[in-house]
Design a protein around this motif. Sequence first.
Motif, PDB file in Angstrom:
ATOM      1  N   SER A 138     -34.678 -10.155  -2.781  1.00  0.00           N
ATOM      2  CA  SER A 138     -33.424  -9.604  -3.284  1.00  0.00           C
ATOM      3  C   SER A 138     -33.609  -8.671  -4.468  1.00  0.00           C
ATOM      4  O   SER A 138     -32.992  -7.610  -4.531  1.00  0.00           O
ATOM      5  CB  SER A 138     -32.467 -10.736  -3.673  1.00  0.00           C
ATOM      6  OG  SER A 138     -32.089 -11.472  -2.528  1.00  0.00           O
ATOM      7  N   LYS A 139     -34.441  -9.062  -5.413  1.00  0.00           N
ATOM      8  CA  LYS A 139     -34.627  -8.220  -6.598  1.00  0.00           C
ATOM      9  C   LYS A 139     -35.163  -6.844  -6.209  1.00  0.00           C
ATOM     10  O   LYS A 139     -34.666  -5.818  -6.682  1.00  0.00           O
ATOM     11  CB  LYS A 139     -35.577  -8.888  -7.590  1.00  0.00           C
ATOM     12  CG  LYS A 139     -35.766  -8.089  -8.865  1.00  0.00           C
ATOM     13  CD  LYS A 139     -36.661  -8.815  -9.857  1.00  0.00           C
ATOM     14  CE  LYS A 139     -36.838  -8.016 -11.131  1.00  0.00           C
ATOM     15  NZ  LYS A 139     -37.751  -8.697 -12.072  1.00  0.00           N
ATOM     16  N   GLY A 140     -36.157  -6.797  -5.345  1.00  0.00           N
ATOM     17  CA  GLY A 140     -36.721  -5.524  -4.901  1.00  0.00           C
ATOM     18  C   GLY A 140     -35.700  -4.655  -4.183  1.00  0.00           C
ATOM     19  O   GLY A 140     -35.661  -3.446  -4.375  1.00  0.00           O
ATOM     20  N   LEU A 141     -34.860  -5.263  -3.354  1.00  0.00           N
ATOM     21  CA  LEU A 141     -33.812  -4.507  -2.676  1.00  0.00           C
ATOM     22  C   LEU A 141     -32.839  -3.917  -3.695  1.00  0.00           C
ATOM     23  O   LEU A 141     -32.477  -2.745  -3.606  1.00  0.00           O
ATOM     24  CB  LEU A 141     -33.070  -5.396  -1.678  1.00  0.00           C
ATOM     25  CG  LEU A 141     -33.813  -5.666  -0.374  1.00  0.00           C
ATOM     26  CD1 LEU A 141     -33.196  -6.837   0.358  1.00  0.00           C
ATOM     27  CD2 LEU A 141     -33.811  -4.426   0.499  1.00  0.00           C
ATOM     28  N   GLY A 142     -32.428  -4.722  -4.647  1.00  0.00           N
ATOM     29  CA  GLY A 142     -31.497  -4.237  -5.667  1.00  0.00           C
ATOM     30  C   GLY A 142     -32.084  -3.140  -6.529  1.00  0.00           C
ATOM     31  O   GLY A 142     -31.387  -2.220  -6.947  1.00  0.00           O
ATOM     32  N   VAL A 152     -39.030 -10.486  -4.974  1.00  0.00           N
ATOM     33  CA  VAL A 152     -38.799 -11.885  -5.325  1.00  0.00           C
ATOM     34  C   VAL A 152     -37.309 -12.209  -5.185  1.00  0.00           C
ATOM     35  O   VAL A 152     -36.467 -11.309  -5.240  1.00  0.00           O
ATOM     36  CB  VAL A 152     -39.294 -12.193  -6.755  1.00  0.00           C
ATOM     37  CG1 VAL A 152     -40.799 -11.988  -6.869  1.00  0.00           C
ATOM     38  CG2 VAL A 152     -38.555 -11.356  -7.784  1.00  0.00           C
ATOM     39  N   PRO A 153     -36.986 -13.501  -5.048  1.00  0.00           N
ATOM     40  CA  PRO A 153     -35.581 -13.872  -4.849  1.00  0.00           C
ATOM     41  C   PRO A 153     -34.712 -13.831  -6.100  1.00  0.00           C
ATOM     42  O   PRO A 153     -33.498 -13.675  -5.993  1.00  0.00           O
ATOM     43  CB  PRO A 153     -35.665 -15.303  -4.301  1.00  0.00           C
ATOM     44  CG  PRO A 153     -36.983 -15.824  -4.719  1.00  0.00           C
ATOM     45  CD  PRO A 153     -37.887 -14.624  -4.833  1.00  0.00           C
ATOM     46  N   ASP A 154     -35.296 -13.958  -7.289  1.00  0.00           N
ATOM     47  CA  ASP A 154     -34.502 -14.008  -8.518  1.00  0.00           C
ATOM     48  C   ASP A 154     -34.018 -12.607  -8.890  1.00  0.00           C
ATOM     49  O   ASP A 154     -34.781 -11.773  -9.369  1.00  0.00           O
ATOM     50  CB  ASP A 154     -35.317 -14.601  -9.660  1.00  0.00           C
ATOM     51  CG  ASP A 154     -34.532 -14.698 -10.963  1.00  0.00           C
ATOM     52  OD1 ASP A 154     -33.295 -14.450 -10.956  1.00  0.00           O
ATOM     53  OD2 ASP A 154     -35.147 -15.015 -11.992  1.00  0.00           O
ATOM     54  N   TYR A 155     -32.739 -12.382  -8.694  1.00  0.00           N
ATOM     55  CA  TYR A 155     -32.153 -11.070  -8.991  1.00  0.00           C
ATOM     56  C   TYR A 155     -31.267 -11.119 -10.230  1.00  0.00           C
ATOM     57  O   TYR A 155     -30.498 -10.198 -10.498  1.00  0.00           O
ATOM     58  CB  TYR A 155     -31.379 -10.538  -7.779  1.00  0.00           C
ATOM     59  CG  TYR A 155     -30.296 -11.452  -7.257  1.00  0.00           C
ATOM     60  CD1 TYR A 155     -28.988 -11.335  -7.705  1.00  0.00           C
ATOM     61  CD2 TYR A 155     -30.576 -12.429  -6.306  1.00  0.00           C
ATOM     62  CE1 TYR A 155     -27.994 -12.164  -7.228  1.00  0.00           C
ATOM     63  CE2 TYR A 155     -29.592 -13.264  -5.820  1.00  0.00           C
ATOM     64  CZ  TYR A 155     -28.303 -13.127  -6.279  1.00  0.00           C
ATOM     65  OH  TYR A 155     -27.315 -13.964  -5.803  1.00  0.00           O
ATOM     66  N   SER A 156     -31.405 -12.158 -11.038  1.00  0.00           N
ATOM     67  CA  SER A 156     -30.542 -12.343 -12.208  1.00  0.00           C
ATOM     68  C   SER A 156     -30.723 -11.242 -13.265  1.00  0.00           C
ATOM     69  O   SER A 156     -29.824 -11.033 -14.078  1.00  0.00           O
ATOM     70  CB  SER A 156     -30.770 -13.712 -12.840  1.00  0.00           C
ATOM     71  OG  SER A 156     -32.110 -13.844 -13.288  1.00  0.00           O
ATOM     72  N   SER A 157     -31.838 -10.540 -13.251  1.00  0.00           N
ATOM     73  CA  SER A 157     -32.070  -9.498 -14.252  1.00  0.00           C
ATOM     74  C   SER A 157     -31.562  -8.115 -13.821  1.00  0.00           C
ATOM     75  O   SER A 157     -31.684  -7.157 -14.583  1.00  0.00           O
ATOM     76  CB  SER A 157     -33.569  -9.399 -14.562  1.00  0.00           C
ATOM     77  OG  SER A 157     -34.280  -8.995 -13.404  1.00  0.00           O
ATOM     78  N   LEU A 158     -30.966  -8.014 -12.647  1.00  0.00           N
ATOM     79  CA  LEU A 158     -30.477  -6.713 -12.182  1.00  0.00           C
ATOM     80  C   LEU A 158     -29.276  -6.263 -13.007  1.00  0.00           C
ATOM     81  O   LEU A 158     -28.407  -7.062 -13.358  1.00  0.00           O
ATOM     82  CB  LEU A 158     -30.080  -6.781 -10.710  1.00  0.00           C
ATOM     83  CG  LEU A 158     -31.187  -7.083  -9.696  1.00  0.00           C
ATOM     84  CD1 LEU A 158     -30.615  -7.092  -8.275  1.00  0.00           C
ATOM     85  CD2 LEU A 158     -32.334  -6.107  -9.806  1.00  0.00           C
ATOM     86  N   ASN A 159     -29.228  -4.958 -13.275  1.00  0.00           N
ATOM     87  CA  ASN A 159     -28.058  -4.405 -13.969  1.00  0.00           C
ATOM     88  C   ASN A 159     -26.930  -4.180 -12.953  1.00  0.00           C
ATOM     89  O   ASN A 159     -27.099  -4.427 -11.753  1.00  0.00           O
ATOM     90  CB  ASN A 159     -28.427  -3.130 -14.745  1.00  0.00           C
ATOM     91  CG  ASN A 159     -28.867  -1.996 -13.840  1.00  0.00           C
ATOM     92  OD1 ASN A 159     -28.373  -1.830 -12.716  1.00  0.00           O
ATOM     93  ND2 ASN A 159     -29.810  -1.190 -14.315  1.00  0.00           N
TER      94      ASN A 159
END
Length: 186
Positions: A138-142, A152-159
Amino acid sequence: MSSPNSWYETLTSTPALVAGAIGVSVAALFAVGSGSGSNRTAGQVTEQVKEVAHSVNAQGSKGKVAQAAASIMSAPSTELAPPKDDPITPSQLSQYDGSDPSKPIYVAIKGRVFDVTAKPEMYGKGRGYNIFAGKDASKGLGMSSLDAADAVPDYSSLNETQMNTLNQWESFFEKRYNVVGKVKPE
């Protein structure tokens, strides 16, 4: 004009430019008639044209235009199965990375596992988007990143912009691929 700097922009820039330059309807017909091997119905083309037109006319819609342009390249499916929520652990998910042609190919977004087997030319072993196969990336897609460190699955740091991109990809997948499960901890 600068060249696209991410895989998402690369994937979506040409159809968006065509749609802007020659019109949405003509762009959709161009995409349908481009020899992609797709057997799209008139209804599917009409739906794609509506999706592109809506996105092109939306305010502040750079991401939506790109998402709609991507929809021309891959028609929404009219035959999706009801979503499943079968538990799939990360180690189980990793077995569906496109390296074994006898197994399906799965990509997870925000914990939902999509069966992308129908697109081995994109997600199969050695292909451009294989970085996402067999995992929740998810993070890479975002981030529009093809870097393995970002897959990686942790996307909590995305703006906010990156979250919008991730949500657009999730919506894109929802319209095209069956949901076969949910990622659960080991």
